[in-house]
Design an enzyme around this catalytic site. Structure first.
Site, PDB file in Angstrom:
ATOM      1  N   LYS A  15       6.857  -8.601   6.525  1.00 60.15           N
ATOM      2  CA  LYS A  15       6.365  -8.067   7.800  1.00 60.15           C
ATOM      3  C   LYS A  15       6.272  -9.147   8.870  1.00 60.15           C
ATOM      4  O   LYS A  15       6.711  -8.955   9.992  1.00 60.15           O
ATOM      5  CB  LYS A  15       4.953  -7.468   7.645  1.00 60.15           C
ATOM      6  CG  LYS A  15       4.824  -6.329   6.680  1.00 60.15           C
ATOM      7  CD  LYS A  15       3.413  -5.724   6.724  1.00 60.15           C
ATOM      8  CE  LYS A  15       2.309  -6.672   6.293  1.00 60.15           C
ATOM      9  NZ  LYS A  15       2.330  -7.007   4.870  1.00 60.15           N
ATOM     10  N   ARG A  90      -4.303  -0.805   7.994  1.00 60.15           N
ATOM     11  CA  ARG A  90      -4.144  -1.097   6.584  1.00 60.15           C
ATOM     12  C   ARG A  90      -4.925  -0.131   5.720  1.00 60.15           C
ATOM     13  O   ARG A  90      -5.012  -0.314   4.509  1.00 60.15           O
ATOM     14  CB  ARG A  90      -4.708  -2.498   6.358  1.00 60.15           C
ATOM     15  CG  ARG A  90      -3.783  -3.460   5.665  1.00 60.15           C
ATOM     16  CD  ARG A  90      -4.545  -4.763   5.569  1.00 60.15           C
ATOM     17  NE  ARG A  90      -3.898  -5.687   4.719  1.00 60.15           N
ATOM     18  CZ  ARG A  90      -3.035  -6.621   5.142  1.00 60.15           C
ATOM     19  NH1 ARG A  90      -2.721  -6.700   6.415  1.00 60.15           N
ATOM     20  NH2 ARG A  90      -2.525  -7.438   4.274  1.00 60.15           N
ATOM     21  N   ARG A 129       5.535 -19.092  -2.051  1.00 61.05           N
ATOM     22  CA  ARG A 129       5.591 -19.212  -0.585  1.00 61.05           C
ATOM     23  C   ARG A 129       4.724 -20.380  -0.091  1.00 61.05           C
ATOM     24  O   ARG A 129       3.549 -20.475  -0.417  1.00 61.05           O
ATOM     25  CB  ARG A 129       5.065 -17.899   0.002  1.00 61.05           C
ATOM     26  CG  ARG A 129       4.908 -17.906   1.500  1.00 61.05           C
ATOM     27  CD  ARG A 129       4.709 -16.518   2.033  1.00 61.05           C
ATOM     28  NE  ARG A 129       3.325 -16.064   1.959  1.00 61.05           N
ATOM     29  CZ  ARG A 129       2.895 -14.917   2.492  1.00 61.05           C
ATOM     30  NH1 ARG A 129       3.733 -14.101   3.086  1.00 61.05           N
ATOM     31  NH2 ARG A 129       1.638 -14.577   2.384  1.00 61.05           N
ATOM     32  N   ARG A 165      -0.959 -20.717   1.032  1.00 61.36           N
ATOM     33  CA  ARG A 165      -2.119 -19.925   1.434  1.00 61.36           C
ATOM     34  C   ARG A 165      -3.024 -19.732   0.228  1.00 61.36           C
ATOM     35  O   ARG A 165      -2.556 -19.441  -0.856  1.00 61.36           O
ATOM     36  CB  ARG A 165      -1.647 -18.569   1.962  1.00 61.36           C
ATOM     37  CG  ARG A 165      -1.622 -18.520   3.465  1.00 61.36           C
ATOM     38  CD  ARG A 165      -0.951 -17.285   3.950  1.00 61.36           C
ATOM     39  NE  ARG A 165      -1.561 -16.059   3.439  1.00 61.36           N
ATOM     40  CZ  ARG A 165      -1.205 -14.853   3.850  1.00 61.36           C
ATOM     41  NH1 ARG A 165      -0.264 -14.710   4.762  1.00 61.36           N
ATOM     42  NH2 ARG A 165      -1.779 -13.782   3.342  1.00 61.36           N
ATOM     43  N   ARG A 176      -4.207  -8.217  -4.220  1.00 63.51           N
ATOM     44  CA  ARG A 176      -3.714  -7.744  -2.922  1.00 63.51           C
ATOM     45  C   ARG A 176      -2.749  -6.584  -3.100  1.00 63.51           C
ATOM     46  O   ARG A 176      -2.757  -5.637  -2.316  1.00 63.51           O
ATOM     47  CB  ARG A 176      -3.049  -8.896  -2.158  1.00 63.51           C
ATOM     48  CG  ARG A 176      -4.065  -9.859  -1.591  1.00 63.51           C
ATOM     49  CD  ARG A 176      -3.465 -11.212  -1.280  1.00 63.51           C
ATOM     50  NE  ARG A 176      -2.466 -11.166  -0.232  1.00 63.51           N
ATOM     51  CZ  ARG A 176      -1.510 -12.092  -0.074  1.00 63.51           C
ATOM     52  NH1 ARG A 176      -1.428 -13.115  -0.909  1.00 63.51           N
ATOM     53  NH2 ARG A 176      -0.665 -11.985   0.905  1.00 63.51           N
TER      54      ARG A 176
HETATM   55  P1  ADP Z   1      -0.345 -10.046   3.635  1.00 63.68           P
HETATM   56  O1  ADP Z   1       0.222  -8.870   4.365  1.00 63.68           O
HETATM   57  O2  ADP Z   1       0.698 -10.971   3.142  1.00 63.68           O
HETATM   58  O3  ADP Z   1      -1.384  -9.681   2.627  1.00 63.68           O
HETATM   59  P2  ADP Z   1      -1.914 -10.823   5.973  1.00 63.68           P
HETATM   60  O4  ADP Z   1      -1.791 -12.148   6.604  1.00 63.68           O
HETATM   61  O5  ADP Z   1      -1.467  -9.630   6.749  1.00 63.68           O
HETATM   62  O6  ADP Z   1      -1.128 -10.964   4.619  1.00 63.68           O
HETATM   63  O7  ADP Z   1      -3.431 -10.560   5.544  1.00 63.68           O
HETATM   64  C1  ADP Z   1      -4.174 -11.482   4.807  1.00 63.68           C
HETATM   65  C2  ADP Z   1      -5.569 -10.953   4.527  1.00 63.68           C
HETATM   66  O8  ADP Z   1      -6.262 -10.703   5.762  1.00 63.68           O
HETATM   67  C3  ADP Z   1      -5.653  -9.620   3.791  1.00 63.68           C
HETATM   68  O9  ADP Z   1      -5.533  -9.777   2.395  1.00 63.68           O
HETATM   69  C4  ADP Z   1      -7.046  -9.138   4.214  1.00 63.68           C
HETATM   70  O10 ADP Z   1      -8.075  -9.807   3.513  1.00 63.68           O
HETATM   71  C5  ADP Z   1      -7.128  -9.569   5.658  1.00 63.68           C
HETATM   72  N1  ADP Z   1      -6.647  -8.537   6.591  1.00 63.68           N
HETATM   73  C6  ADP Z   1      -5.557  -8.620   7.396  1.00 63.68           C
HETATM   74  N2  ADP Z   1      -5.411  -7.509   8.130  1.00 63.68           N
HETATM   75  C7  ADP Z   1      -6.412  -6.674   7.768  1.00 63.68           C
HETATM   76  C8  ADP Z   1      -6.819  -5.358   8.158  1.00 63.68           C
HETATM   77  N3  ADP Z   1      -6.130  -4.651   9.066  1.00 63.68           N
HETATM   78  N4  ADP Z   1      -7.910  -4.826   7.576  1.00 63.68           N
HETATM   79  C9  ADP Z   1      -8.611  -5.491   6.668  1.00 63.68           C
HETATM   80  N5  ADP Z   1      -8.300  -6.730   6.235  1.00 63.68           N
HETATM   81  C10 ADP Z   1      -7.215  -7.326   6.783  1.00 63.68           C
END
Ligand code: ADP
Ligand code: ZN
Length: 223
Positions: A15, A90, A129, A165, A176
Site C-alpha cells: 500500500k 481499517r 523489510r 520496524r 497484524r
Molecule cells: P501496515 O499496513 O504495514 O500494518 P501501517 O504503517 O499502515 O502498517 O500501520 C502500522 C500500525 O499503525 C498498525 O499496526 C496500527 O497499530 C496503527 N494504525 C495505522 N493506521 C491505523 C488505523 N486506521 N486505525 C488503527 N490503527 C492504525
C-alpha cells in the site's frame, strides 16, 4: 477533477509503495495513518504515548483516535483537490466515520483499490523489510537488498544504517495479519456493495501494479 482514493490491503501488500507513487504522479497528499502514528511515537507526543503499546504489539489504535487524526488531516488545504488514504479506514466503524466526514462536506470517494497478496508471502515480505530512516526507501534483505549490507544506496544517505520496524518481527506480523482478517477485511464488503472496490493482484512488479492502478483511476475519472 478531484481524486479521493483509498488504498486497502493487508500489512505488507504494498500500500505504502503504491500510495506514494500515485500521490507523486497526481500531486495529491499521501496520507498514511501508520506514518502519522509512528511520527507521534518517535516524537513522544501525548498521542504517541497513548498508542505506542498498541502499535508495537500489532493491534489497532482505538478508532476514535484514528478518526480524529484523519478528520484533522483532511481539513488541511492541501486536501481540497484530492488525496490518497493509506491505512485508513481499517475497520467498519472507521469506514462509517469516513463516509460521514465525506457526506458532511458533500464529497465522495472516487476509488477504493484493494491490493491482494497471500499470507505466506506477506509474512516473508514483512519480516525481511528494512527501511532507511533518512529517506524512507524500503529494502527487502532477501529480494531487493541494498548494495552495501545494512546501508542505504542513495548518496545523500551515506553512512545511514537501515532499521527494521519494531512491528515487523514475526510474532507481531502474525498478530497484524490476524487483525487484518478479522477487522479490516469486512471493508471489502462495505465498499464492494457500492461498486467502489477494485482488486489488483499485489504480487506483480511495483511498476506493473502502478500502471494497473493508473488505468483504474483514469477509467474512474479521477485524475
Ligand atoms: P501496515 O499496513 O504495514 O500494518 P501501517 O504503517 O499502515 O502498517 O500501520 C502500522 C500500525 O499503525 C498498525 O499496526 C496500527 O497499530 C496503527 N494504525 C495505522 N493506521 C491505523 C488505523 N486506521 N486505525 C488503527 N490503527 C492504525
Ligand atoms: Zn536513504
Amino acid at each position: 477533477m478531484a481524486g479521493r482514493v483509498v488504498i486497502l490491503g493487508a500489512p505488507g501488500a504494498g500500500k505504502g509503495t503504491q500510495a506514494r507513487r500515485v500521490a507523486r504522479k497526481h500531486g495529491w497528499p499521501h496520507i498514511s495513518t501508520g506514518d502519522i502514528f509512528r511520527s507521534h511515537v518517535d516524537h513522544k507526543t501525548a498521542i504517541g504515548q497513548k498508542i505506542e503499546s498498541y502499535m508495537h504489539s500489532g493491534q489497532l489504535v482505538p478508532d476514535d483516535l484514528a478518526c480524529q487524526i484523519v478528520v484533522e488531516r483532511l481539513a488541511a488545504p492541501d486536501c481540497t483537490s484530492g488525496y490518497i488514504l493509506d491505512g485508513f479506514p481499517r475497520s467498519v466503524p472507521q469506514a462509517e466515520s469516513l463516509d460521514q466526514m465525506l457526506s458532511d462536506r458533500h464529497e465522495s470517494l472516487d476509488a477504493v483499490i484493494l491490493l491482494t497478496v497471500d499470507d505466506d508471502e506477506l509474512v516473508e515480505r514483512l519480516t525481511s523489510r528494512w527501511t532507511c530512516p533518512h529517506c524512507g526507501k524500503i529494502y527487502n534483505v532477501k529480494f531487493n537488498p541494498p548494495k552495501r549490507e545494512n546501508q542505504c544506496d542513495k548518496p545523500e544517505c551515506e553512512g545511514v544504517r537501515l532499521v527494521q520496524r519494531e512491528d515487523d518481527r514475526e510474532d507481531t506480523v502474525r498478530s497484524r495479519l490476524r487483525v487484518y482478517h478479522e477487522t479490516t477485511e469486512p471493508l471489502i464488503q462495505h465498499y464492494g456493495r457500492r461498486s467502489l472496490l477494485q482488486r489488483v493482484a499485489g504480487g506483480a512488479s511495483p511498476e506493473a501494479i502502478e500502471q494497473e492502478i493508473e488505468g483504474m483511476l483514469t477509467a474512474q475519472g479521477a485524475s
